[in-house]
Design a protein around this motif. Structure first.
Motif, PDB file in Angstrom:
ATOM      1  N   LEU A  86       0.820  -1.208   0.000  1.00  0.00           N
ATOM      2  CA  LEU A  86       0.000   0.000   0.000  1.00  0.00           C
ATOM      3  C   LEU A  86       0.855   1.260   0.000  1.00  0.00           C
ATOM      4  N   ASP A  87       2.016   1.194   0.644  1.00  0.00           N
ATOM      5  CA  ASP A  87       2.863   2.381   0.740  1.00  0.00           C
ATOM      6  C   ASP A  87       3.553   2.741  -0.571  1.00  0.00           C
ATOM      7  N   LEU A  88       3.422   1.905  -1.598  1.00  0.00           N
ATOM      8  CA  LEU A  88       3.984   2.228  -2.900  1.00  0.00           C
ATOM      9  C   LEU A  88       3.136   3.243  -3.656  1.00  0.00           C
ATOM     10  N   TRP A  89       1.914   3.440  -3.204  1.00  0.00           N
ATOM     11  CA  TRP A  89       0.946   4.243  -3.942  1.00  0.00           C
ATOM     12  C   TRP A  89       0.745   5.612  -3.284  1.00  0.00           C
ATOM     13  N   ASP A  91      -1.497   8.664  -2.139  1.00  0.00           N
ATOM     14  CA  ASP A  91      -2.865   8.601  -1.610  1.00  0.00           C
ATOM     15  C   ASP A  91      -3.913   8.951  -2.652  1.00  0.00           C
ATOM     16  N   ASP A  92      -3.599   9.917  -3.536  1.00  0.00           N
ATOM     17  CA  ASP A  92      -4.618  10.329  -4.492  1.00  0.00           C
ATOM     18  C   ASP A  92      -4.790   9.341  -5.642  1.00  0.00           C
ATOM     19  N   ALA A 100     -11.756   7.853   3.210  1.00  0.00           N
ATOM     20  CA  ALA A 100     -11.038   6.605   3.505  1.00  0.00           C
ATOM     21  C   ALA A 100     -10.884   5.794   2.232  1.00  0.00           C
ATOM     22  N   PRO A 101      -9.777   5.039   2.112  1.00  0.00           N
ATOM     23  CA  PRO A 101      -9.602   4.217   0.910  1.00  0.00           C
ATOM     24  C   PRO A 101     -10.654   3.123   0.802  1.00  0.00           C
ATOM     25  N   ASP A 119      -4.938  11.823 -15.911  1.00  0.00           N
ATOM     26  CA  ASP A 119      -3.713  12.059 -15.151  1.00  0.00           C
ATOM     27  C   ASP A 119      -3.424  10.900 -14.203  1.00  0.00           C
ATOM     28  N   ARG A 120      -4.452  10.433 -13.497  1.00  0.00           N
ATOM     29  CA  ARG A 120      -4.239   9.308 -12.576  1.00  0.00           C
ATOM     30  C   ARG A 120      -3.849   8.046 -13.339  1.00  0.00           C
ATOM     31  N   ARG A 121      -4.496   7.812 -14.469  1.00  0.00           N
ATOM     32  CA  ARG A 121      -4.158   6.615 -15.249  1.00  0.00           C
ATOM     33  C   ARG A 121      -2.700   6.655 -15.714  1.00  0.00           C
TER      34      ARG A 121
END
Length: 272
Positions: A86-89, A91-92, A100-101, A119-121
């Motif tokens: 999870l810490d590889l990602w 937050d946005d 919350a996720p 942009d996220r993709r």
């Protein structure tokens, strides 16, 4: 081993510089090879071990080495986070609800990634592409991208088109790296994923149990690899093997995909 093993029915098809209509062309010098049609598969996400002698296709996690001497498929969770990563990602890049996720209800240690904007993709693809390249550099022949259907668990926050656009980027990255790209599950989207994202084959789980194998074979023909699980069989595995809709490459495994030294280990293939 509880059944006689299937034989490899066809020589792999060499695809030179081809992509689906949804992506950009790979360099002309790049080629990739589709899985051998009808080959005996094994699925080893729970731990790597030497496959049986008749096995021709093995799926392993990207953290493992490919199996030697067989066609090897690298598992990448492209649309949700992997447990412990999870810490590889940023937050946005994680789908949020009420601050919350959003976790997968069936896999509570996996968060849906947010594919809703271009942009996220692009940033997701930038994170995943080195994993794809790592699979290729390690010697894998192909890659499968899990959770293509994450949009169905997003309560409308994501759409098929969002995931399809990201899938096309990941398939292009795989082809550029010289490996084939496999659709994982998502039976209802098989045709559009092949035609617009450019997938070369499909890896399915329990398509025989849920009677949806034809949704894959109608699209990919013999390029379908199915994994059934021994703990929830609605009928015998032999009956599944005898069903004409079932893929030629099919294996029965234990749910946790453990190694042969575990008493829960199950490995069975269809009789020839």
């Amino acid at each position: 081993m509880r059944a006689r093993l299937l034989s490899v029915l066809a020589i792999p098809l060499l695809l030179a510089g081809c992509t689906g209509t949804g992506g950009t062309d790979a360099p002309a010098s790049v080629s990739w090879t589709a899985p051998p049609a009808g080959a005996v598969p094994d699925y080893q996400l729970g731990g790597a071990y030497a496959p049986a002698s008749a096995v021709g296709v093995v799926g392993r996690d990207r953290a493992a080495d490919p199996a030697e001497g067989v066609y090897s498929i690298c598992y990448v969770n492209g649309f949700q986070t992997q447990p412990g990563e999870l810490d590889l990602w940023d937050d946005d890049l994680l789908l949020q609800r009420d601050g919350a996720p959003v976790f997968d209800p069936d896999w509570p240690d996996e968060v849906l990634v947010d594919t809703s904007t271009a942009d996220r993709r692009e940033r997701i693809a930038a994170l995943v592409t080195p994993w794809i390249e790592g699979c290729a550099d390690a010697g894998f022949d192909a890659i499968e991208f899990d959770n293509l259907d994450s949009y169905t668990r997003s309560d409308g926050a994501l759409a098929l088109d969002d995931n399809l656009a990201l899938a096309a980027m990941l398939v292009d990255a795989a082809h550029t790296a010289g490996i084939a790209a496999g659709q994982k599950n998502a039976a209802e989207d098989a045709a559009v994923l092949r035609d617009e994202a450019g997938f070369d084959f499909a890896v399915t789980e329990e398509c025989a149990a849920y009677e949806e194998c034809a949704a894959f074979t109608d699209v990919y023909g013999d390029a379908v690899i199915d994994i059934e699980y021994a703990d929830e069989l609605p009928r015998s595995f032999a009956e599944m093997c005898a069903n004409p809709d079932s893929p030629a490459s099919m294996v029965l495994r234990d749910r946790d995909l453990v190694t042969p030294d575990d008493e829960e280990y199950v490995f069975e293939v269809c009789a020839g």
